[in-house]
Enzyme design. Structure first.
Site, mmCIF file in Angstrom:
data_model
loop_
_atom_site.group_PDB
_atom_site.id
_atom_site.type_symbol
_atom_site.label_atom_id
_atom_site.label_comp_id
_atom_site.label_asym_id
_atom_site.label_seq_id
_atom_site.Cartn_x
_atom_site.Cartn_y
_atom_site.Cartn_z
ATOM 1 C CB SER A 22 63.116 67.391 72.303
ATOM 2 O OG SER A 22 63.115 66.910 73.632
ATOM 3 C CG HIS A 47 64.236 63.998 70.042
ATOM 4 N ND1 HIS A 47 65.184 63.289 69.340
ATOM 5 C CD2 HIS A 47 64.748 64.181 71.290
ATOM 6 C CE1 HIS A 47 66.229 63.063 70.129
ATOM 7 N NE2 HIS A 47 66.003 63.600 71.310
ATOM 8 C CG ASP A 49 65.005 63.804 74.914
ATOM 9 O OD1 ASP A 49 64.561 64.958 74.758
ATOM 10 O OD2 ASP A 49 65.913 63.317 74.212
ATOM 11 C CG MET A 51 66.456 61.194 79.949
ATOM 12 S SD MET A 51 66.576 62.871 80.574
ATOM 13 C CE MET A 51 66.680 63.765 79.015
ATOM 14 C CG HIS A 80 68.191 60.718 72.643
ATOM 15 N ND1 HIS A 80 68.483 62.027 73.011
ATOM 16 C CD2 HIS A 80 69.312 60.009 72.859
ATOM 17 C CE1 HIS A 80 69.747 62.089 73.423
ATOM 18 N NE2 HIS A 80 70.268 60.875 73.345
ATOM 19 C CG MET A 82 69.953 60.165 76.765
ATOM 20 S SD MET A 82 69.399 61.857 76.982
ATOM 21 C CE MET A 82 67.729 61.702 76.326
ATOM 22 C CG MET A 151 74.352 63.774 73.146
ATOM 23 S SD MET A 151 72.596 64.056 72.891
ATOM 24 C CE MET A 151 72.217 65.184 74.249
ATOM 25 C CG ASP A 189 69.179 66.051 71.434
ATOM 26 O OD1 ASP A 189 68.950 64.885 71.808
ATOM 27 O OD2 ASP A 189 68.531 67.030 71.818
#
Ligand code: DX5
Ligand code: ZN
Length: 231
Positions: A22, A47, A49, A51, A80, A82, A151, A189
């Site tokens: 990540s 990966h 992230d 957000m 991913h 979020m 998670m 994760d």
């Protein structure tokens, strides 16, 4: 009595798991170098992230950065989300280069429809559950998923401590997948290290997102290899 086949199966299984570094804790001033480092490693996925500062108390990056990463990465992008209301942007994430796309259970009003749309767009769909969300809620959609992301920290930041209660949750999810006759992958994760990886493989985890353990290592490529080939 030594079970040779059992041992071989286990050791074969040990090398079958996937590693998804990540970049959340990577050096963003040298992001291209970091992506090329992952390219040169035994990592299976990259990966990302995403957000929005609303669903989680942190803000990361958007489509322009994803497109630039895609232009350099030689690994499939495991994106991913979020973010609240991910349905708004599914097409854009596909166009930006997402190969695997994960939405949070807690952010979807019509989860089955969202999963269908991700598949229709040609991406592999996954659903993530926060530490407080029971995996039993995913039972109705398990067969439609490429993967479930459990998670193992509260989402939002890298470098957090692994939540020990995750083991029971992973075992419960593994049993659900077996009972459903599905081949849904389990990804974890947050807080993954060389110390808890082996126990998580035994619990049934297939894909490991690893941030801090990789990007803070003196030799990240060697660390990824250690994670791919745990002894
Ligand atoms: C946290 C992110 C994770 C995080 C993992 O919200 O979803 O992917 O970057 O980082 P580490 O491995 O440092 O816990
Ligand atoms: Zn993540």
């Amino acid at each position: 009595m030594f079970h040779k086949t059992l041992f071989l199966q286990e050791s074969k299984r040990m090398s079958r798991h996937l590693i998804a570094p990540s970049i959340l804790t990577a050096d963003f001033l040298h992001l291209e170098d970091e992506v090329r480092m992952v390219n040169s490693s035994e990592a299976d996925l990259l990966h990302l992230d995403i957000m929005d500062g609303v669903y989680v108390p942190n803000l990361t990056f958007g489509f322009p950065v994803i497109r630039q990463i895609k232009s350099v990465s030689e690994k499939p992008l495991d994106v991913h989300l979020m973010i609240v209301n991910p349905d708004r942007y599914l097409d854009e994430y596909r166009d930006a280069g997402a190969d695997w796309l994960t939405v949070h259970y807690e952010t979807c009003k019509h989860l089955h429809r969202t999963i269908q749309k991700i598949s229709e767009l040609g991406m592999k769909p996954a659903v993530s559950v926060n530490p407080h969300t029971d995996v039993a809620l995913l039972e109705p959609v398990l067969g439609d998923l490429n993967m479930v992301l459990v998670m193992t920290v509260n989402p939002g930041f890298g470098g957090q401590k692994f939540i020990e209660a995750s083991y029971a949750k992973i075992r419960k999810l593994k049993q659900m997948i077996k009972d459903a006759g599905a081949d849904t992958l389990i990804e974890v994760d947050g807080g993954i290290t060389e110390d808890n990886l082996g126990k998580l493989i035994t619990a049934g985890v297939d894909v490991f997102v690893v941030g801090n353990t990789v990007f803070s290592a003196p030799d990240p490529v060697q660390m990824i290899s250690n994670l791919k080939h745990p002894h």
